[in-house]
Design an enzyme around this catalytic site. Structure first.
Site: not given
Length: 453
Positions: A15, A22, A79, A321, A339, A375
């Protein structure tokens, strides 16, 4: 008394309409199974066995830990096909409730955890004769008269180990679903002369199971309201406790105000006299006394964390960050991203800027549109900005680079070399890959006089 815990986590959860197992769906930021395992740890059992089936690999990978064993149930036939003590889809059971059930068992009796529900639909009903428990009938197999009963079995039991092993071996699947029900052992216990007792839970929330997205959402709101109530009782002022989510741990000092729609994840520590505006998302961060987090700010420290100093002003629409460490009275304004950078006391980046892999001194004014180019396509490099530096608008600082104390960087500059203390750098300090513009000394002086606001 030696205690073994078995957690049933094999169900597919049809469901839920999801490919995920689940028990791995999230409640208050943690999987359903993680909640149950947390309770199990408090009971200090000799061993904990988790019965897995659907998505076994994912479930096993999500819950490593010392003393845990995983047993695969294939196929999933109800079960009774595996012994259970706790249910992986009943996440909020309290350790105190579980202990009371274990004490009721005493190693000699079959003890069932029950509760009276206003609407018991979907639960197995308790059949009694006075105080005697005669058995449990599943909702699908109950008669109309039995459907009217309100006392239900919660899916949690404690039983003598030796007798339980014999009882499980005698289970049959002669029911409407052709499944093996562990609940059938209640009638076996009565027939075998094993006393059957019921231990009643008092809080409906802790025994509610999750079988559908709607039930998961309902339980989420119950959990969040309970957390909101606890915080408000401690003095935290929530603008609307119905629009507030803690998906981890939130620790607050005194006189904290939190506006609507805020989400807290991981571990968040908030000092005294802090104000947090509407619709902020804050994860793995520490916020010192007197700081103000304006609306729509996003903070996520991940593993490195985020530190915000006393009296700091953050946002609106700011992003902090991992590794952002902001000193006292730092200002981070709208559309500024920080950051892995340290900003000392009084530093300001008030709008439209990026600071990555940087060390920023005290009282620095970092202009709108300026960035650290940290960078180079292969490696990250660091930018060091001394005290009292002024960086004009729309500058590019090409790392690795150091700006000495008191340096002034004119607006629009692309700087690829160090600037000495008190230097005045303009566009003629461009990278060697950029075309330098020739200016008169007067124009150069004007450039160096620019300031961000």
């Amino acid at each position: 008394m030696a205690l073994n815990i078995v957690i049933m986590a094999a169900g597919k959860g049809t469901r839920m309409k999801s490919t995920a197992p689940k028990v791995l769906h999230k409640l208050a930021g943690r999987s359903l199974l993680a909640h149950v395992l947390g309770t199990a740890e408090q009971l200090q059992a000799q061993r904990t066995v988790v019965i897995v089936g659907h998505g076994a690999e994912l479930v096993e990978a999500s819950a490593p830990g010392p003393g845990r064993q995983f047993v695969r149930q294939e196929p999933q036939l109800g079960t009774g096909h595996a012994v259970q003590h706790l249910n992986g889809d009943v996440p909020l059971i309290r350790a105190a409730t579980a202990r009371a059930l274990i004490e009721a068992c005493g190693g000699e009796r079959l003890a069932l955890l029950t509760i009276a529900l206003p609407d018991p639909t979907g639960y197995g009903r308790i059949l009694r004769q006075g105080q005697r428990v005669l058995g449990i009938v599943e909702h699908k197999d109950a008669t109309p008269e039995q459907h009217a009963l309100r006392e239900v079995y919660t899916g949690m039991m404690a039983a003598p180990t030796a007798w339980l092993k014999r009882a499980v071996a005698r289970l049959k699947n002669d029911n409407a679903q052709r499944e093996y029900y562990l609940t059938d052992i209640v009638a076996m216990a009565a027939a075998d002369g094993v006393p059957v007792v019921a231990s009643q839970a008092t809080d409906e929330t802790e025994v509610l199971g999750v079988n559908s997205p709607a039930q998961l959402a309902e339980l989420e709101r119950r959990v969040q309201r309970a957390q909101a109530d606890t915080l408000m009782e401690a003095g935290v002022r929530l603008a609307d406790p119905a629009r507030f989510d803690v998906r981890g741990e939130l620790i607050c000092g005194s006189d904290v105000e939190i506006d609507v729609g805020c989400v807290f994840e991981g571990r968040v520590s908030v000092g005294s006299n802090v104000r947090i505006g509407a619709y902020c998302v804050i994860a793995n961060a520490s916020i010192a006394d007197g700081a103000v987090i304006h609306p729509f700010t996003h903070i996520d420290g991940e593993k490195l964390g985020v530190q915000i100093g006393a009296g700091a002003l953050i946002g609106p629409f700011a992003r902090l960050r991992p590794g952002a460490q902001l000193g006292d009275e730092v200002h981070i304004g709208n559309f500024v991203e920080v950051k892995n950078s340290t900003l000392a006391k009084g530093a300001k980046a008030n709008h439209l800027a990026y600071l990555g892999d940087a060390t920023v001194g005290e009282r620095v004014n970092y202009g709108a549109g300026s960035i650290t180019a940290n960078y180079d396509g292969a490696n990250k490099h660091r930018t060091v900005i001394g005290n009292d530096v002024h960086v004009g608008s729309n500058c590019v600082l090409v790392a690795p680079i150091t700006l000495g104390d008191g340096a002034t960087i004119g607006g629009g500059s692309t700087l690829a070399k160090d600037a000495p203390a008190a230097a005045c750098e303009d566009e003629e300090a461009l990278s060697t890959t950029s075309a330098a513009r020739h200016r008169s000394s007067h124009a150069r002086a004007l450039s160096c006089g620019l300031r961000s606001r």
